[in-house]
Design an enzyme around this catalytic site. Structure first.
Site, short mmCIF file in Angstrom:
data_model
loop_
_atom_site.label_atom_id
_atom_site.label_comp_id
_atom_site.label_asym_id
_atom_site.label_seq_id
_atom_site.Cartn_x
_atom_site.Cartn_y
_atom_site.Cartn_z
N ARG A 1 102.98 30.09 -14.94
CA ARG A 1 101.75 30.89 -14.93
C ARG A 1 101.11 30.93 -16.31
O ARG A 1 99.90 31.14 -16.43
CB ARG A 1 102.05 32.30 -14.39
CG ARG A 1 103.01 33.09 -15.20
CD ARG A 1 103.62 34.24 -14.41
NE ARG A 1 104.73 33.81 -13.58
CZ ARG A 1 105.43 34.62 -12.79
NH1 ARG A 1 105.12 35.90 -12.70
NH2 ARG A 1 106.43 34.15 -12.08
N LYS B 1 118.10 29.14 -17.39
CA LYS B 1 118.53 29.10 -16.00
C LYS B 1 120.03 28.79 -15.93
O LYS B 1 120.57 28.14 -16.81
CB LYS B 1 117.80 27.97 -15.26
CG LYS B 1 116.33 28.22 -14.97
CD LYS B 1 115.74 27.02 -14.23
CE LYS B 1 114.26 27.20 -13.96
NZ LYS B 1 113.94 28.28 -13.02
N1 BES Z 1 109.89 26.15 -11.84
C1 BES Z 1 110.37 27.42 -11.45
C2 BES Z 1 110.24 27.68 -9.96
C3 BES Z 1 111.04 26.79 -9.05
C4 BES Z 1 112.24 27.22 -8.54
C5 BES Z 1 110.57 25.55 -8.67
C6 BES Z 1 112.96 26.42 -7.68
C7 BES Z 1 111.29 24.74 -7.82
C8 BES Z 1 112.48 25.17 -7.32
C9 BES Z 1 109.59 28.52 -12.19
O1 BES Z 1 109.16 28.17 -13.46
C10 BES Z 1 110.50 29.68 -12.35
O2 BES Z 1 111.48 29.55 -13.02
N2 BES Z 1 110.16 30.79 -11.73
C11 BES Z 1 110.95 31.96 -11.79
C12 BES Z 1 110.06 33.14 -12.09
C13 BES Z 1 110.81 34.40 -12.43
C14 BES Z 1 111.50 34.25 -13.75
C15 BES Z 1 109.83 35.54 -12.47
C16 BES Z 1 111.65 32.11 -10.44
O3 BES Z 1 111.01 31.89 -9.43
O4 BES Z 1 112.83 32.41 -10.42
MN MN Z 2 110.64 28.51 -14.93
#
Ligand code: BES
Ligand code: MN
Ligand code: ZN
Length: 496
Positions: A350, A276
């Site tokens: 997931r 990230k």
């Molecule tokens: N933990 C994150 C989602 C999240 C984002 C929680 C902001 C709280 C605040 C999750 O694991 C994630 O990174 N999801 C990605 C999925 C994508 C890579 C398909 C996302 O939502 O960007």
């Molecule tokens: Mn994630």
């Protein structure tokens, strides 16, 4: 916080601050302000005429030495439009009063009930509101603002001792709100102090204290269970993963249903190799909010003792990049036997939910509910106020939505549809772990749902609601404890 009913006439309640509310337009003579004696009423009318008292939502007006009252101060809280009034609103008004007073160093308040025949629902909302308001996230500040606390809440009936159902509502509210604050503490904890190991230890302590059956599995058992999807996330971290299982099964509970509560327990989500950006990355310490909510729900069950079987499963790990981490394109075999191509290591939630759902089914769960900070897409769709609800089984979705409404949490159903399946097909395996940006919350939910199979399943995406970036009149900035009250309401209802 000490909480008690008081039954003397309102004029005689000895307190630092007597609290009433009044509605927009006529705050001096509506709501519980209408219960005040005429001398104070005159003072309020004067303020109203001067437009210092309007009754607008969350407006706080503090009178010192109010005429004709034993109370040292009188707080009038604006309740907004009368048509919009509800138990949910009452919860927030009580929270607002609590935060307003404690910010001024007042540690004791007496909330005036609507009548001596107040409803249990109203009492529950007021007590929950006050306890939730009396929480701040600054636990590691050496000089804590949070030391300003509410020590004592009286519920003033004005006359007569409240009945048993009202007394029970008070106790129930305390148990639920304290559990929600427990979730907030877990979520707020930074990842160096809340590793999977530490989380499991805290759960073991909690379980021992409340008499829940607790089991914690480690790396070896995760391998033995063939949880290839969970391990794909855990393998990149130096911190060992934990699979936390809590069981609540009173002997007099019917055989079915067995409710499985599955919560995402990522103690820190860097994204892994699909790393990230560093902006706001610190917020990813909250990626175990779903798991923390489920643990709190179990804590409530142990105290309220409904006749119902419930199992909580919380897979806990960090999601880290390293020489051992899973890489985009890797294919893993989940516990269910389904193979998964990991296209993005940041779609890790997931993966662990897939194996946790399979495991919950193996443990005999006949209905599955998961809560997870699963996608940023849900925050784009619903913002920070509303949790996304997903599921193929409309009856169970409806139950969750009705419980949310009753518990004063905002939730909204999102669609699922077979046509979205195309988006997370893999060229090499059964499934891919991402479906792209469009409909991201839906494809994530559907991926998880693939592992529920025919078992009724509801998914709560709390990525937006787990945390509040701003201070609210009734709630501190920081962790919210989303989904706890809704799930408690659902399970208590199911048992009765
Ligand atoms: N933990 C994150 C989602 C999240 C984002 C929680 C902001 C709280 C605040 C999750 O694991 C994630 O990174 N999801 C990605 C999925 C994508 C890579 C398909 C996302 O939502 O960007
Ligand atoms: Mn994630
Ligand atoms: Zn995550």
């Amino acid at each position: 916080m000490r909480i008690e009913f008081r039954t003397e006439p309102l004029t005689h309640v000895p307190t630092s601050a007597l609290v009433v509310f009044g509605f927009e337009g006529s705050p001096a003579s509506s709501g519980t302000a209408a219960r005040l004696p005429s001398e104070v009423h005159a003072a309020l009318e004067e303020l109203q005429a001067a437009r210092e008292l309007t009754g607008k939502n969350y407006e706080c007006t503090l009178l010192h030495r109010p005429a004709g009252l034993a109370a040292q101060k009188l707080l009038v809280v604006g309740a907004g439009k009368k048509e919009k009034f509800s138990a949910a609103h009452l919860r927030r008004l009580a929270g607002c009063a609590g935060r307003y007073l404690r910010a001024r160093g007042i540690r004791e308040l007496a909330w005036v009930l609507e009548s001596n025949g107040a409803e249990p629902k109203a009492v529950q909302a007021i007590v929950e509101g006050a306890i939730l308001a009396d929480y701040d996230g600054d636990r590691y500040r050496t000089e804590r603002e949070g030391e300003r606390r509410i020590d004592f809440l009286s519920l003033a009936t004005g006359s007569g001792t409240p009945g048993e159902s009202i007394q029970a509502a008070l106790e129930r509210a305390r148990i639920i709100a304290e559990a929600q604050n427990f979730t907030r503490d877990l979520v707020n904890e930074p990842s160096n102090r809340m590793t999977p190991t530490r989380l499991a230890e805290q759960v073991q302590e909690m379980a021992a204290h409340f008499g829940l059956e607790c089991q914690v599995l480690g790396t070896q058992e995760i391998h033995e269970l063939r949880m290839g999807a969970f391990w794909a996330v855990a393998q990149g971290s130096d911190e060992p993963p934990r699979l936390i299982i809590l069981r609540y099964a009173p002997p007099d509970a019917p055989e079915a249903p067995v409710v499985g509560l599955i919560g995402k327990g990522i103690t820190f989500d860097t994204g892994g190799i699909s790393i990230k950006p560093s902006e706001n990355l610190h917020e990813m310490k909250t990626d175990m909010a779903g798991g923390a909510a489920m643990l709190a729900v179990m804590q409530v069950l142990a105290q309220l003792k409904p006749r119902l079987r419930v199992v909580a499963v919380v897979p806990a790990t960090e999601n880290m990049p390293s020489g051992k981490a899973a890489k985009p394109g890797d294919v893993v075999t989940s516990m269910s036997g389904k193979t998964i191509e990991i296209l993005n290591t940041d779609a890790e939630g997931r993966l662990l939910l897939a194996d946790a759902l399979t495991y919950a089914k193996q443990l005999g769960c006949t209905v599955l509910i998961d809560a997870a900070t699963l996608t940023s897409a849900i925050t784009i769709a619903l913002g920070n106020t509303t949790t996304g609800v997903f599921g193929w089984n409309q009856e169970w979705v409806n139950r969750v939505l009705a419980s949310a409404a009753a518990a004063g949490e905002k939730m909204w159903q999102m669609p699922l549809d077979d046509d979205y399946r195309e988006l997370y097909k893999s060229a090499i395996a059964d499934l891919a772990n991402t479906g792209g940006r469009f409909g991201g919350a839906i494809t994530a939910a559907m991926f998880v749902g693939e592992f529920a199979g025919d078992t009724p399943w509801v998914h709560l995406d709390i990525a937006g609601t787990r945390w509040s970036n701003e201070e609210k009149p009734d709630l501190a900035k920081g962790p919210t404890g989303a989904a706890v009250r809704t799930l408690v309401h659902l399970l208590m209802n199911l048992a009765s």
